[in-house]
Design a protein around this motif. Sequence first.
Motif, PDB file in Angstrom:
ATOM      1  N   UNK A 107       0.842  -1.207   0.000  1.00  0.00           N
ATOM      2  CA  UNK A 107       0.000   0.000   0.000  1.00  0.00           C
ATOM      3  C   UNK A 107       0.877   1.257   0.000  1.00  0.00           C
ATOM      4  N   UNK A 108       1.975   1.232   0.768  1.00  0.00           N
ATOM      5  CA  UNK A 108       2.899   2.368   0.795  1.00  0.00           C
ATOM      6  C   UNK A 108       3.535   2.569  -0.573  1.00  0.00           C
ATOM      7  N   UNK A 109       3.915   1.485  -1.217  1.00  0.00           N
ATOM      8  CA  UNK A 109       4.547   1.600  -2.532  1.00  0.00           C
ATOM      9  C   UNK A 109       3.575   2.126  -3.575  1.00  0.00           C
ATOM     10  N   UNK A 110       2.333   1.650  -3.528  1.00  0.00           N
ATOM     11  CA  UNK A 110       1.337   2.121  -4.494  1.00  0.00           C
ATOM     12  C   UNK A 110       1.013   3.592  -4.269  1.00  0.00           C
ATOM     13  N   UNK A 111       0.909   4.002  -3.007  1.00  0.00           N
ATOM     14  CA  UNK A 111       0.671   5.417  -2.698  1.00  0.00           C
ATOM     15  C   UNK A 111       1.788   6.290  -3.263  1.00  0.00           C
ATOM     16  N   UNK A 112       3.025   5.858  -3.080  1.00  0.00           N
ATOM     17  CA  UNK A 112       4.150   6.636  -3.592  1.00  0.00           C
ATOM     18  C   UNK A 112       4.133   6.668  -5.118  1.00  0.00           C
ATOM     19  N   UNK A 113       3.816   5.541  -5.741  1.00  0.00           N
ATOM     20  CA  UNK A 113       3.736   5.511  -7.203  1.00  0.00           C
ATOM     21  C   UNK A 113       2.685   6.473  -7.727  1.00  0.00           C
ATOM     22  N   UNK A 114       1.503   6.479  -7.096  1.00  0.00           N
ATOM     23  CA  UNK A 114       0.441   7.400  -7.518  1.00  0.00           C
ATOM     24  C   UNK A 114       0.852   8.852  -7.294  1.00  0.00           C
ATOM     25  N   UNK A 115       1.498   9.116  -6.143  1.00  0.00           N
ATOM     26  CA  UNK A 115       1.925  10.484  -5.839  1.00  0.00           C
ATOM     27  C   UNK A 115       2.924  10.983  -6.880  1.00  0.00           C
ATOM     28  N   UNK A 116       3.872  10.132  -7.275  1.00  0.00           N
ATOM     29  CA  UNK A 116       4.864  10.557  -8.266  1.00  0.00           C
ATOM     30  C   UNK A 116       4.235  10.741  -9.643  1.00  0.00           C
ATOM     31  N   UNK A 175      11.289   1.962  -4.624  1.00  0.00           N
ATOM     32  CA  UNK A 175      11.525   3.348  -4.206  1.00  0.00           C
ATOM     33  C   UNK A 175      12.565   4.022  -5.097  1.00  0.00           C
ATOM     34  N   UNK A 176      13.665   3.344  -5.349  1.00  0.00           N
ATOM     35  CA  UNK A 176      14.729   3.950  -6.134  1.00  0.00           C
ATOM     36  C   UNK A 176      14.306   4.192  -7.579  1.00  0.00           C
ATOM     37  N   UNK A 177      13.483   3.301  -8.129  1.00  0.00           N
ATOM     38  CA  UNK A 177      12.978   3.519  -9.490  1.00  0.00           C
ATOM     39  C   UNK A 177      12.175   4.816  -9.567  1.00  0.00           C
ATOM     40  N   UNK A 178      11.330   5.011  -8.566  1.00  0.00           N
ATOM     41  CA  UNK A 178      10.513   6.237  -8.537  1.00  0.00           C
ATOM     42  C   UNK A 178      11.401   7.458  -8.358  1.00  0.00           C
TER      43      UNK A 178
END
Length: 1291
Positions: free
Chosen positions: A254-263, A306-309
Amino acid sequence: MALMIPPVKLKWLEHLNSSWITEDSESIATREGVSVLYSKLLANKEAVLLPQQVLCLKGPQLPDFERESLSSDEQEHYLDALLSSQLALAKMVCSDSPFAAALRKRVLVLQRIFYALSNKYHDKGKVKQQQHSPENNSGSADLHSVSERPRSSTDALIEMGVRTGLSLLFALLRQSWMMPPPPSPGGGPGGNINLCNDVIHTAIDVVSSLPPLSLANESKIPPMGLDCLAQVTTFLKGVTMQNSGADILGRRLASELLLGLASQRGSLRYLLEWIEMALAASAVVSAMEESKGLQNQEGLIGYECFMNILMQMRRSLGSSSDRSQWREPTRTSDGLCSLYEAALCLFEEVCRMASDYSRTCVSPDSMQTGEAPVVSETCEVYVWGSNSSHQLVEGTQEKILQPKLAASFADAQTIEAGQYCTFVISSDGSVRACGKGSYGRLGLGDSNNQSTLKKLTFEPHRAIKKVSSSKGSDGHTLAFTTEGEVFSWGDGDYGKLGHGNSSTQKYPKLIQGPLQGKVVVCVSAGYRHSAAVSEDGELYTWGEGDFGRLGHGDSNSRNIPTLVKDISNVGEVSCGSSHTIALSKDGRTVWSFGGGDNGKLGHGDTNRVYKPKVVEALQGMFIRKVCAGSQSSLALTSTGQVYAWGCGACLGCGSSEATALRPKLIEELATTRVVDISIGDSHCLALSHDNEVYAWGNNSMGQCGQGNSTGPITKPKKVVGLDGVAIQQISAGTSHSLAWTALPRDRQVVAWHRPYCVDLEESTFSHLRSFLERYCDGINSEDPPLPFPSSREHHNFLKLCLRLLSNHLALALAGGVATSILGRQARPLRNLLFRLMDSSVPDEIQEAVIETLSVGATMLLPPLRERMELLHSLLPQGPDRWESLSKGQRMQLDIILTSLQDHTHVASLLGYSSPADGPEVLCSGPGFTAAPPDPTYGATAGHPDTHLAEILMKTLLRNLGFYTDQAFGELEKNSDKLQQGMASSDSSQPAHLHQLLCSLQKQLLAYCHINSVTENSSSVALLHKHLQLLLPHATDIFSRSAALIKESSWNGSIREKLQDVIYVSAAGSMLCQIINSLLLLPVSVARPLLSQLLDLLPPLDRLNRLLPAASPLEDQELQWPLHGTSDFAEPGSGMSLPQPAFSWVWLVDLERTVALLDTAYWLKTPLFSNGLEVDITQLDACISSLLEAALSGNEEQKPFDCTLRPELSVLVNLALCSSKEPANSLWINMQDYAMSKDWDNATLSNESLLDTVSRFVLAALLKHTGDAGPSLWRGQVPTVQGSCRGVSQCL
């Protein structure tokens, strides 16, 4: 005042007002300072010396009185001639003495300063700039348009299906997580949880596969999509919580998806929300580890994800940072990293990107000095309109009706659209051209049309900064280089190329002559004339001169650049078909000249103007840019509003037949903040702050970009097809238009939104305030707040917050964003930052707070009236109070004092203009309980509301008095000691107190002088109240100074220290300015101050007699005529005096001016002037008749036959003891009043001659005190009493 006017002709130049406003009282107090300012008046030709009449010093030709016998009439004639000659000689000597010359200069300089202040900051019914707040409206308008978008039934069904589907999905996922997992054969997690995690994992894969910033342009996402994103985000935030029921993997995904959407959404707001979530989750994990000692997989995120984003963000914006400086989280053995480290790493990256972008906005020209651009972006150029000569570089010559991406222009930095041709400047300064080539207008060596972009050759080789090409006539082009040289080419008729001839020039040729050695910063090619502006503010014009378009006062053509002598300080110029518009460097003055047909000059008529003339309707505004077209003109204000004048559809008012003789606001753009404008032959473009392009005017070739070529566009319309494109520059040609995305280098551009790092909206400031409030607790504790493992990490995070806040405040100010961008965050942010200043925080944090406050002071300040309250409560109320102020209070006081020194705010405080921050609600506070219930700053009964200023001036004067007393105490304490450094730096007064009081006084005096106020004015009342406090204070300072010098005459250092103390006190340069200014005001204004001015003279005289300047200056005044100096040389400027005396010249001048003020008053009083009403012959006859009637003892037998005014007849009857009314009643009433006051206690009786003399004296005193009015005749007791008091004072 009866002051001799110097022999000069005055002509104030509007564009120099800004430079005069900055002059302070210290420049006026000293002779050398005022001489410099007077020389400035002469140099700018604002004061022109006039020839003086030659004074015959031989005197009248007198006869030989020993040999000739003269009649009495002849003797009277010669005596009058002799006296007149001596009077003229005395007048010349006295008026041209060193002091008189310096005084004349002071008075002239003060007049100039007062005019500048009044003209720029005092409301006088001129056209006011309409203050709209697009910031307040744009967001709500967008939301409204989104929510109110008409929907079909199909849309409604789809939305219902999506909403219910999402709700069902979320419910099922929650239920699956909450249900106990069924046992699996291998003992691993149950299938339900795996199913939930698989769903989120699939979503992550989809988001990761999207191109960067795919969800950034919300204008292209339908409302249903935005709503879905909001629902998904809310659900995922809930999943990351410990009590969500999700397992560790589910929370991590969920944290990773949130960060992906935010970026992908690209907004700083969403990234800050993710950082907030990550820190909160990490704090919970840290607390659990401390309490239970657990070491598990909680609080982690996939390292690769994280690093990809992060790398995607860096690539998107081309981060300029050294890779070795990039922070990266620690990778665990199983490919994870700490959520806390990821949050801090992301936050650092965001702050770094914001700082990079902030630097490019602060110095947009940095890329010209060889630095690599911080943000590497390819330029997209869109073209539309006529392509008849391939000016748009398209294969077909058909007109293009809406913007089309043109790959040929991809490397453009700057573009100029001309008459059927286009010029492109690349970032390396090279120029390419295409389109119509007749008369060599392309500069390619021939007259052929060019269907593709071809490079021009400049000899000698130069990098070009800007190009200007004519929009009409036979086509010519100008260009200036990065070094400020000017090239021209094309049709040479009328000498418009500036080469001294009329020849056509097919290659760029350097203009020599008057422009050689000049650094040119702006050029403009009109239809038949040209113009250039140099770095030092000079305007040069050349070409066709008819209609006066060149501004030289005639219709003659010039074939070389010729200086326009009547104006200076020019910053920009624009040439139209037959007129020219110029803009001053400070943006406060617009001039126009040339053909006035259709009102395109903006002066309210259609007359031709042969010399630059100020466009009065634009006075009081800050103008950013001006444009001249064929039959219309435009002006862009600093607040983003557009004014138009002239005729046709370019007025943007809804009619193609309209005419505006003066600048008129384009209402259609009133709520849009425009940052750039461009005008072609007969169509206009405007660029908004959020990168939208508007067009209006002639659309016959589709140049307005509406998808058609029908009719003129009479109101600005948004150009179609550019949604989501970050347009930064625009250019309008004769019948084609261009818009492109390269950042301009000639104006500051601040985007409200920058992917990942900048969002100029309230939510950004809200998040940063939330971070600071939450994590500032325990800042000095040994145990930092969770999740920070150390104080170093904790302090670093707070510094990052302050750095990002400071960057956003700086960008908001640079972009001219109104303070409303902070919304409700201004007050809590201000209080928070000042609270941090007062807290015991580490030095590095305090430095960051100070920097943030310094950068954003103007945005964080409260409204003007609230600032007054704060200032009144913060200013020390006693000599020892300053030391009791905390560091935060001192800084707050310093910031408020600095802000109030802004002349606009000072004018608002005095009630002379509307407040800059709009209407305010009255606040209650200490010192303000007596404030009148006047919530606006409007004038009451024609008088400004000066109540706030009165309180402030009183408080400032009291505080200055505290510091002066303190300084005197130090001097008196050390007067018996031989030491040089006595004054403590800690006790020196803040310069802001003195400067603010001087500014208030200056504007008050300016208003009184310019508006010819009467004694009933509220401004005069304020001046009186202020001086009734200031003059006694000054008297006390001079008395103490004289006593101190007398007691310590042997100690030379005391005198030096005393000079510094007096000069910066209220009795120093500040008093000099006021006393000299009183000479400019009516006598009635100074009359009530006479007693205080008289009290000032004795101690001032005693002090000057103890100082070394008075005696040599007196000698100079007496001796200067013997040495023969011209009127406006520098007689006795003080330069020949010894140094100890030289530093006290200003104080001697002050004494003489006070004495002159008193003398001028007395010469104007009725006591000296009321008897001088008739000629000598009639006066002798009247006196003889009056004496005869008085001494005869019987006024009826010896009548007084002279014809007098009624009020004088009453006084004569009173003097002659007549029984006529109202003289008899007047005498009886005044006798009764005198007896009631026990004035009549003499024992004499039956002294008729004494009674007669007393009556005559009484009548004379009533006449000279001006009390012999009709109210007195009617016997009104209060008036009689007042007359008695007036008579007694005169006696």
